[in-house]
Structure formats: C-alpha cells, structure tokens
Design a protein around this motif. Structure first.
Motif, PDB file in Angstrom:
ATOM      1  N   GLY A 191      20.657 -82.996   4.354  1.00  0.00           N
ATOM      2  CA  GLY A 191      20.379 -83.382   2.740  1.00  0.00           C
ATOM      3  C   GLY A 191      18.928 -83.356   2.375  1.00  0.00           C
ATOM      4  N   ILE A 192      18.184 -82.621   3.295  1.00  0.00           N
ATOM      5  CA  ILE A 192      16.813 -82.553   2.865  1.00  0.00           C
ATOM      6  C   ILE A 192      16.783 -81.180   2.241  1.00  0.00           C
ATOM      7  N   THR A 193      16.082 -81.042   1.226  1.00  0.00           N
ATOM      8  CA  THR A 193      16.035 -79.912   0.247  1.00  0.00           C
ATOM      9  C   THR A 193      14.797 -79.014   0.029  1.00  0.00           C
ATOM     10  N   THR A 194      13.621 -79.570   0.606  1.00  0.00           N
ATOM     11  CA  THR A 194      12.342 -78.891   0.792  1.00  0.00           C
ATOM     12  C   THR A 194      11.418 -78.792   2.075  1.00  0.00           C
ATOM     13  N   ASP A 195      10.722 -77.967   2.342  1.00  0.00           N
ATOM     14  CA  ASP A 195       9.680 -78.037   3.254  1.00  0.00           C
ATOM     15  C   ASP A 195       8.415 -77.313   2.686  1.00  0.00           C
ATOM     16  N   HIS A 196       7.129 -78.309   2.953  1.00  0.00           N
ATOM     17  CA  HIS A 196       5.983 -77.844   2.582  1.00  0.00           C
ATOM     18  C   HIS A 196       5.083 -77.345   3.696  1.00  0.00           C
ATOM     19  N   GLU A 197       5.695 -77.360   5.122  1.00  0.00           N
ATOM     20  CA  GLU A 197       5.013 -77.309   6.026  1.00  0.00           C
ATOM     21  C   GLU A 197       5.094 -75.889   6.856  1.00  0.00           C
ATOM     22  N   CYS A 198       5.853 -75.032   6.497  1.00  0.00           N
ATOM     23  CA  CYS A 198       6.054 -73.819   6.920  1.00  0.00           C
ATOM     24  C   CYS A 198       4.608 -73.052   7.185  1.00  0.00           C
ATOM     25  N   PHE A 199       4.204 -72.801   8.227  1.00  0.00           N
ATOM     26  CA  PHE A 199       2.766 -71.987   8.248  1.00  0.00           C
ATOM     27  C   PHE A 199       3.103 -70.488   8.952  1.00  0.00           C
ATOM     28  N   THR A 200       4.239 -69.993   8.846  1.00  0.00           N
ATOM     29  CA  THR A 200       4.280 -68.461   9.306  1.00  0.00           C
ATOM     30  C   THR A 200       5.642 -68.090   8.438  1.00  0.00           C
ATOM     31  N   TYR A 201       5.322 -66.698   8.082  1.00  0.00           N
ATOM     32  CA  TYR A 201       6.508 -66.289   7.074  1.00  0.00           C
ATOM     33  C   TYR A 201       7.846 -66.189   8.006  1.00  0.00           C
ATOM     34  N   GLU A 202       7.757 -66.033   9.006  1.00  0.00           N
ATOM     35  CA  GLU A 202       9.013 -66.106   9.992  1.00  0.00           C
ATOM     36  C   GLU A 202       9.920 -67.272   9.662  1.00  0.00           C
ATOM     37  N   GLU A 203       9.075 -68.400   9.897  1.00  0.00           N
ATOM     38  CA  GLU A 203       9.471 -69.873   9.683  1.00  0.00           C
ATOM     39  C   GLU A 203      10.018 -70.118   8.240  1.00  0.00           C
ATOM     40  N   GLY A 204       9.224 -69.689   7.285  1.00  0.00           N
ATOM     41  CA  GLY A 204       9.706 -69.734   5.997  1.00  0.00           C
ATOM     42  C   GLY A 204      10.908 -68.966   5.742  1.00  0.00           C
TER      43      GLY A 204
END
Length: 567
Positions: A191-204
């Motif tokens: 149920g988690i809807t956001t992430d601000h911790e991506c640090f690579t394009y591949e992860e995002g």
C-alpha cells in the motif's frame, strides 16, 4: 482582479484573461483572447512533495518566509525529525507553528520513531499515537515508511500503521533505497505509493513501471535530479519534485522553481514539468491548494516568462505573501522546545585503543548521496591508539548520545577532506544525537562541547590544540560577523536542537559562513559538509553508518565491529 496570461494545467492551454477573487477564492476566470507573450503569466504555485522542514534549521514560519519568494505555496512535510526528539509533542509543535503563517503545510504522521532499535532517540511514536495523529485534519498522510524490512517481513506494528492510513483514506509515503524487483513489488503491494530515495535511473524505472510515484529529490546533500529526470517524459503523471532536506543558504537561493528551469533546459515539456511541480502533489495528497479553477482557493504565482520563471508575486488564499523577491510573511519568534541531557566530554572519551589491528572498517562518504560505502583499510597508530590519518583522508567520526550520558560511539570516515579541526552537529538523522568528524581528539571534543553547551547547534573548530582556539565565552554565535576570525564558530539551534526562530535570511547568511569555514579554513571537499554529516548516522540508508550504539551495517541490518581481518 488580475489580468495576465493564464495557464490551465488540465487542458494544457494558455490564454490571456482575468482572475476575479472573492474571499480568498477564485470567483471567475474570463478569457479575453490568445496568449500575449509580452505580458506576465499566472500559474498554480509550486509544491515541495517531500521535505523535512526541520532540516532547513528554521521553524515553520521562518521556512515559509523564504519559500514563498520562490513561488512555493505548499509543502508535504514529514515532521519525524522533531518527532524523534520530542515525540507527538514535537509534531503538535510543528502544526501549531505552521498555523501562524499563510502557507500550506501538510504534515504526515511519522511512521518510524525511532527509526530503528539500534540507536537512542528521544521519544517513540506508537501505533496508538499514529491513529490519533491521522485523525487530525492537519495530518494528510502516513510519513515515509523507512522500515522497509519490516514491510517485507510484515512486522505487526508496521502493518498496523499502514492499515490505519488506509482506514483514514490517507496515502502512505515510501522510503526504500535500492529496493527493486520482487521486493519492490511486495513493498508497493503493501500500500506504499511513493519513493523519494531512488538514486539511479534503473531503480526509478523499475519502481515507476510497477506503478509507484517517483519523487525526484534535489536537496542540499542528496541530489538525484540528473539521474532521475529522464523518467519525467516516460511517466509524467507519476513524477513529483522534492527537496527532502534543504539547508537555509540554498533555500534562500531557490526551491522547486530551480528544478522547473533545469527540467525545461533539458528539453522537457512545459506541461510535464508543471505537472511534477504543481499538479501531481496536489492531486496525490489531496492538498487544499488551488489549481487555478473557478471555486479553488486563490493560490497562484505570477512569473515574468515561461523560461526563467522569475517569480513576481506569490498569492495564497488571495493574500500576497511575496512580491518581487521580498517576503510579506512576518519575522515571527517562537517558544523553544527541547530535550538535551548530556554532560561535556574530555578528549580521552574519544580515544580508540588497540594493540594489534591490521584492518578497520571505514565509512566512505559520497558527495551528493546519502548512501555510503564500506572500506577495509589499514589504520594509523600512535602508540596503542588508532588515530585519524589526515594524509589519507581517514578521519575520526563520533556519535554522542544527547539524551543521557553514555560513552561515545567512534568510527573512521573517508572523503570529508578536513586537514585540521573538526565540525559537529546536533542534527543527526534520525535520532539527532551529536555527530562530529575531525582530525584530532581535542578538536572533536571542543566541537562536541560547543553543541552541548548550546543545547543544540552546528559548530566548527579550527584547531582544538592550536593557538587559534577560543576560550569559553569567545565563541562566535549566530551574531557573528560574515568574516569571523580563525577559531570556533557556533550556530545555536534552541528549538529541539534542530531549528532556530532567528530571521531566516540571517540564519542563511550565518550558515553559509559556517559552511565556507568548514571548506576554506578546515579543508572539506564536500559540497555540503554539515548536511552530509547529518546523514552519517542514518542507519536505514546503506551501507555503513554509525549510531550512538556503534558501527552499523545497513544492508545486513546489524552491528559490526570496527576491526576486520587482515588487509
């Protein structure tokens, strides 16, 4: 009434027209004709989709004073910094302070206080506390769920907090650095809807393809804009801009407006950029922020053109809160609130004794990132002590429990670049114990003691052993001149050891002086040494960090020893 070029973000059109405002709301929008490029433009205000106001070192009224100048009208604010110091009382303090100014703060209910059981925080926020907070209208979401191992292993308290957010129909913010693939899917499925911790394009990309909203972060320490901005063209409805942590000097210079300009320079569509900066955060978090529709709150900005986005005017609920670079929000003082209960230290408290160590774990700080690496390096010895090796840029790092007297935790760190002296801070995510880095025990001790004596603050010591050392009472504070004499500098933070209610522009100047002192006088090679220092105790970000209880492996989620095998 205002007459200008008006942007409609929903149908992606620009027309020349008028806005009529009554009782703080847009009563009527009238089209007068096609766009007139020589006239100003009116558009919805910018929203920082994830920020810890406390990291600006400013109370909410002072933060708002600076932010509105750059066209920011609202923030999605996670108060878990003050929550870790003062618990629910700290969250209520932020809400009460926010009410004092015409700015739209939306706070979250902190989900991870303390962040882990491997550190000493000042308070805990229980499942019951989260329920009570989520019932408040000022609390719009469950703040970042940093305990992603708890989500993956279905920890009962973690899952109960997420279930409460669902019951209140409020979104859940994420925090899952490096999590991809099946584990990312399980995290999202919770149920988690956001992430601000991506640090690579591949992860995002992996998370966006799974339906997660990606917040592109560009703060004072963590800077992921360049890596992640290509996602905007592919997932325009899932991208937002945020700062996460913004120190006062950079906040005084700009905010979300800077990311808008940078994205446009890279060739991104104006409408996609403004979706990320204005529209998506309001829709996702259901913020009470107007979007230039009839009946909406009159929240908007006036800019000179759609290339540089120089903000001529910021309006919130029909009230002009900034005009031509000048904030109209008053310079307000606040009642301090704090928790600080430790005694001064002596240099011997920071000794590391060892007769025969061939290799030690060393934290490698990475400029512009919150993640760190783990190095295994040969230590420098003096007698039976392991000491900093300035020539190899292997410095000593300490974390001192600020809530009670306890032996300091000690480690070594690379890439701070100091060639003498030390810096210290009571802003140490997330438990906010005192964190320091330095070249010798005397300087570290003096820097730590300056923070203890002030009951919170940032300090820098040129040389705790040298002639430039200042005696007690001679330390420069927030009243220091822009060009202090060599010695010691201190920026007191009397509000929870995290913030000050001093004029935000003065704090920005003083912080910039302290920052330059750390770089020019002490030799730090980092872009933001104090901001980077504040994250070296953040255990939920891999790989190697230091809490007040010891050296911690963020991948295996366990303590590790300073000593390793042979080099």
């Amino acid at each position: 009434m205002i007459t200008a070029n008006i942007l409609n973000l929903f149908d992606q059109t620009i027309f020349y027209g008028t806005l009529t405002i009554e009782n703080g709301r847009i009563n009527e929008i009238q089209r007068l004709g096609p766009e007139r490029p020589d006239e100003p433009y009116v558009l919805p205000g910018f929203v920082d989709a994830h920020v810890h106001v406390e990291s600006s070192l400013l109370t909410p009224p002072q933060f708002a004073r600076l932010a509105v100048v750059h066209g920011t009208v609202a923030t999605v604010s996670d108060p878990h910094e003050i929550g870790n110091v003062l618990g629910v009382a700290g969250v209520h303090y932020m809400i009460d302070e926010a009410r004092r100014v015409p700015f739209k703060f939306m706070f979250g209910a902190p989900s991870c206080v303390p962040a882990t059981t491997f550190e000493t925080a000042g308070a805990a926020i229980s499942v019951k506390d989260v329920r009570n907070l989520l019932a408040l209208k000022e609390i719009g979401y469950l703040a970042e769920m940093m305990n992603f191992p708890g989500v993956l292993h279905q920890d009962p308290d973690v899952m109960a907090k997420i279930a409460l957010a669902n019951a209140f129909n409020k979104p859940v913010d994420g925090h899952a650095p490096g999590l991809i693939g099946d584990d990312a899917q399980r995290y999202i499925d919770a149920g988690i809807t956001t992430d601000h911790e991506c640090f690579t394009y591949e992860e995002g990309l992996d998370k966006a393809q799974r339906g997660m909203n990606i917040l592109i972060r560009e703060g004072s320490a963590a800077r992921n804009f360049e890596a992640l901005i290509p996602l905007l063209a592919e997932f325009p409805k899932q991208i937002m801009f945020c700062s996460d942590d913004k120190h006062p000097d950079t906040l005084a210079e700009g905010h979300i407006n800077q990311l808008v300009v940078r994205a446009l320079v890279k060739g991104h569509s104006l409408w996609n950029v403004l979706r990320a900066a204005c529209l998506n955060p309001v829709l996702h978090y259901r913020l009470p922020v107007g979007l230039l529709r009839e009946g909406d709150p009159a929240d908007y900005i006036v800019v000179e053109n759609l290339q540089l986005f120089r903000v001529q005017q910021t309006v919130i609920n029909g009230e002009v809160v900034a005009e031509n670079g000048e904030s109209k929000i008053p310079d307000l003082r606040s009642e301090p609130i704090n928790q600080f209960s430790c005694s001064s230290k002596i240099p011997e408290d920071f000794w590391v004794k060892s007769e025969s160590v061939n290799s030690i774990r060393v934290i490698e700080a990475l400029d512009g990132q919150l993640i760190t690496n783990e190095l295994h390096l040969e230590p420098k010895r003096e007698g039976n002590l392991i000491v900093p090796d300035v020539q190899r840029d292997i410095l000593k790092m300490v974390v001192v429990n600020r809530y009670q007297d306890a032996p300091p935790a000690i480690a070594f760190i690379k890439n701070f670049g100091l060639n003498h002296g030390a810096i210290a801070s009571s802003v140490g995510h997330d438990s906010h114990n005192i964190t320091a880095v330095g070249c010798d025990d005397e300087s570290i001790c003096q820097a730590v003691n300056l923070v203890i004596e002030a009951q919170g603050g940032l300090s820098a010591v040129r040389d705790g052993r040298g002639e430039g050392r200042k005696e007690q009472g001679e330390v420069e504070t927030t009243h220091f001149t822009p060009h202090p004499a060599p010695g010691s500098l201190l920026l007191p933070l009397p509000v929870a050891g995290l913030m000050t209610d001093t004029d935000g522009y003065a704090v920005a100047t003083h912080y910039a002086t302290l920052d330059q002192f750390a770089k020019q006088e002490l030799g730090s090679t980092l872009a933001a040494p104090f901001m980077t220092l504040s994250f070296m105790a953040l255990l939920v970000i891999p790989n190697l960090k230091l809490s007040d209880k010891g050296l911690f492996d963020g991948k295996r989620f366990t303590f590790v020893s300073l000593q390793t095998g042979n080099v």
